[in-house]
Scaffold this motif. Structure first.
Motif, PDB file in Angstrom:
ATOM      1  N   ASP A  56      24.963  22.626  -3.048  1.00 37.62           N
ATOM      2  CA  ASP A  56      26.315  23.206  -3.006  1.00 37.62           C
ATOM      3  C   ASP A  56      26.281  24.671  -2.578  1.00 37.62           C
ATOM      4  O   ASP A  56      25.351  25.404  -2.966  1.00 37.62           O
ATOM      5  CB  ASP A  56      26.965  23.122  -4.392  1.00 37.62           C
ATOM      6  N   PRO A  57      27.255  25.092  -1.782  1.00 35.27           N
ATOM      7  CA  PRO A  57      28.436  24.368  -1.329  1.00 35.27           C
ATOM      8  C   PRO A  57      28.224  23.524  -0.069  1.00 35.27           C
ATOM      9  O   PRO A  57      29.178  22.987   0.475  1.00 35.27           O
ATOM     10  CB  PRO A  57      29.423  25.493  -1.038  1.00 35.27           C
ATOM     11  N   VAL A  58      26.992  23.410   0.380  1.00 34.49           N
ATOM     12  CA  VAL A  58      26.713  22.579   1.557  1.00 34.49           C
ATOM     13  C   VAL A  58      26.695  21.118   1.112  1.00 34.49           C
ATOM     14  O   VAL A  58      25.949  20.762   0.192  1.00 34.49           O
ATOM     15  CB  VAL A  58      25.361  22.956   2.191  1.00 34.49           C
ATOM     16  N   PRO A  59      27.504  20.263   1.732  1.00 32.53           N
ATOM     17  CA  PRO A  59      27.522  18.858   1.316  1.00 32.53           C
ATOM     18  C   PRO A  59      26.179  18.182   1.586  1.00 32.53           C
ATOM     19  O   PRO A  59      25.508  18.472   2.580  1.00 32.53           O
ATOM     20  CB  PRO A  59      28.627  18.233   2.186  1.00 32.53           C
ATOM     21  N   LEU A  60      25.782  17.283   0.688  1.00 36.83           N
ATOM     22  CA  LEU A  60      24.592  16.468   0.909  1.00 36.83           C
ATOM     23  C   LEU A  60      24.972  15.315   1.827  1.00 36.83           C
ATOM     24  O   LEU A  60      25.983  14.639   1.616  1.00 36.83           O
ATOM     25  CB  LEU A  60      24.071  15.940  -0.428  1.00 36.83           C
ATOM     26  N   HIS A  61      24.167  15.104   2.867  1.00 36.70           N
ATOM     27  CA  HIS A  61      24.455  14.018   3.809  1.00 36.70           C
ATOM     28  C   HIS A  61      24.433  12.679   3.065  1.00 36.70           C
ATOM     29  O   HIS A  61      23.573  12.452   2.210  1.00 36.70           O
ATOM     30  CB  HIS A  61      23.398  14.015   4.927  1.00 36.70           C
ATOM     31  N   PRO A  62      25.376  11.771   3.363  1.00 38.93           N
ATOM     32  CA  PRO A  62      25.407  10.476   2.666  1.00 38.93           C
ATOM     33  C   PRO A  62      24.087   9.710   2.729  1.00 38.93           C
ATOM     34  O   PRO A  62      23.688   9.057   1.752  1.00 38.93           O
ATOM     35  CB  PRO A  62      26.520   9.713   3.381  1.00 38.93           C
TER      36      PRO A  62
END
Length: 325
Positions: free
Chosen positions: A312-318
Motif C-alpha cells: 500500500d498504497p500501490v495495489p497488489l496485482h491480482p
C-alpha cells in the motif's frame, strides 16, 4: 563474501547495459488466469545503476525467469525508481524495481509524478533499502544540515536515491537546488569522486551491502564516516509514512559501530495490464527460488512472504495476490 560477489558479477553480465529508454519486446502472453503458469515470450526488467543491488538482483532475476519458465527475460541498467516507473508505464519495460516511496508518489500523482497518477501495480514487496549517507571525515560534516555549501552526490537523475536525498536535505532545512553543490551522479562516478576528493559526501539508497560503497570504505577506511540520519525520520514520515528506522550493521562495511539509519521497502512493479498468469508464476517463482536469488546478492534473504503483500498504497496485482494467498 567474495564468492557471493563473484556470483553476482557473473550474473550481472546477463544484464543489458543501457541507461536510457529502450524498445521492449512484445509483452509475453500469459496462460489462463487460474493456471499460475507463465506463457511464452520475452520480458524486460528495469533495474538501476550498475554498482547497485537492483542491477545485480535484476540480472539474477532475469536468469531465474529464463531458466525456470517459458519466458525469456533480460534486464537493463537504468537510472532507477522514477525513470523505471516512467518507462514501465510507457511500455519500454515489463517489470521494474522501485523504492516504495517513489511508487507511492507514482500511484498518487505526487512528487516527480505531480498531477499524473501512474497505473502500476506490485508483484511483491521485496527487501528494504538502507539510506547510506557517507561523508569524508575531513569535510566538517556531522549532520545533513552541515552539508550546506558542500559537494554532495544526490544520486542519478530520476532515481529513488535522488528523491530521498532531496527529502533529507529539506528535512534538515536546506534547499537542494541552492544550499548544496548537488552532484547528480550515478554510483560509479560517485565512488570515483569520493576516492579522488572531488566530493565531500554522498547519499545512496540501496541494499546491504552495496558493492561500490564497500569499495569506498575499503579504499578510504577512516577517511570516511557514515552519518546517523534518524533525527530526520519524523519529518520524513510526514512526507511518507513508509519510512522506518533500522541500522547498518558494523560488519557490513567494517565500521567501528552499527549506524542507525532510515530504511524504505522496495517493490517489483508491473503495469495494470500485465498478464495475470505471468504475474502469478513470477511472484511464486521469486519465493520458491529465494535461496538462488540470495546467492546472487544477500539482500534477497530479507524478502519474506509475510511482508510481500504489504505494498500500500500501490495495489497488489491480482496474479501476485493469487500466488501469495
Amino acid at each position: 563474501m567474495k564468492r557471493v560477489f563473484a556470483a553476482a558479477a557473473v550474473l550481472a553480465l546477463t544484464v543489458t547495459g543501457c541507461g536510457g529508454k529502450q524498445q521492449a519486446d512484445q509483452p509475453a502472453p500469459g496462460g489462463t488466469a487460474q493456471s499460475c503458469e507463465a506463457g511464452e515470450g520475452r520480458i524486460t526488467i528495469a533495474t538501476g545503476n550498475s554498482g547497485g543491488v537492483y542491477y545485480v538482483l535484476g540480472g539474477g532475476l532475469a536468469q531465474l525467469i529464463s531458466n525456470n519458465t517459458k519466458l525469456r527475460a533480460t534486464a537493463a541498467e537504468t537510472g532507477a525508481s522514477v525513470q523505471n516507473i516512467q518507462q514501465l508505464v510507457a511500455g519500454n519495460y515489463d517489470i521494474a524495481f522501485s523504492l516504495a516511496d517513489t511508487a507511492a508518489d507514482a500511484v498518487n500523482g505526487k512528487g516527480s509524478f505531480d498531477g499524473k497518477p501512474q497505473k502500476v501495480q506490485a508483484l511483491s514487496r521485496i527487501y528494504p533499502n538502507s539510506t547510506q549517507v557517507l561523508v569524508r571525515a575531513d569535510a566538517g560534516i556531522n549532520s545533513v544540515a552541515d552539508m550546506k555549501g558542500k559537494r554532495i552526490s544526490t544520486g542519478s537523475p530520476k532515481s529513488g536515491t535522488e528523491v530521498i536525498a532531496n527529502r533529507l536535505l529539506q528535512a534538515a532545512g536546506l534547499k537542494p537546488d541552492t544550499d548544496v553543490q548537488a552532484q547528480r551522479l550515478d554510483l560509479a562516478k560517485t565512488a570515483d569522486g569520493m576516492k579522488s576528493g572531488t566530493l565531500d559526501g554522498l547519499v545512496w539508497s540501496g541494499g546491504l551491502p552495496t558493492a561500490q560503497i564497500t569499495d569506498i570504505t575499503t579504499a578510504l577506511k577512516d577517511k570516511v564516516k557514515f552519518l546517523d540520519i534518524t533525527p530526520l525520520l519524523p519529518a520524513l514520515k510526514q512526507v511518507n509514512p513508509v519510512y522506518d528506522q533500522a541500522v547498518i550493521p558494523k560488519a557490513t562495511y567494517g565500521q567501528p559501530a552499527d549506524v542507525p539509519t532510515v530504511v524504505v521497502p522496495n517493490l517489483l512493479l508491473v503495469r495494470e495490464d500485465f498478464p495475470a498468469a505471468n504475474a502469478c508464476a513470477l511472484t511464486k517463482l521469486i519465493f520458491d527460488k529465494q535461496a538462488d536469488l540470495a546467492k546472487v546478492h544477500p539482500a534477497a534473504k530479507e524478502m519474506t512472504k509475510q511482508l510481500a503483500t504489504q505494498t500500500d498504497p500501490v495495489p497488489l496485482h491480482p496474479g501476485a495476490k493469487q500466488a501469495l494467498g
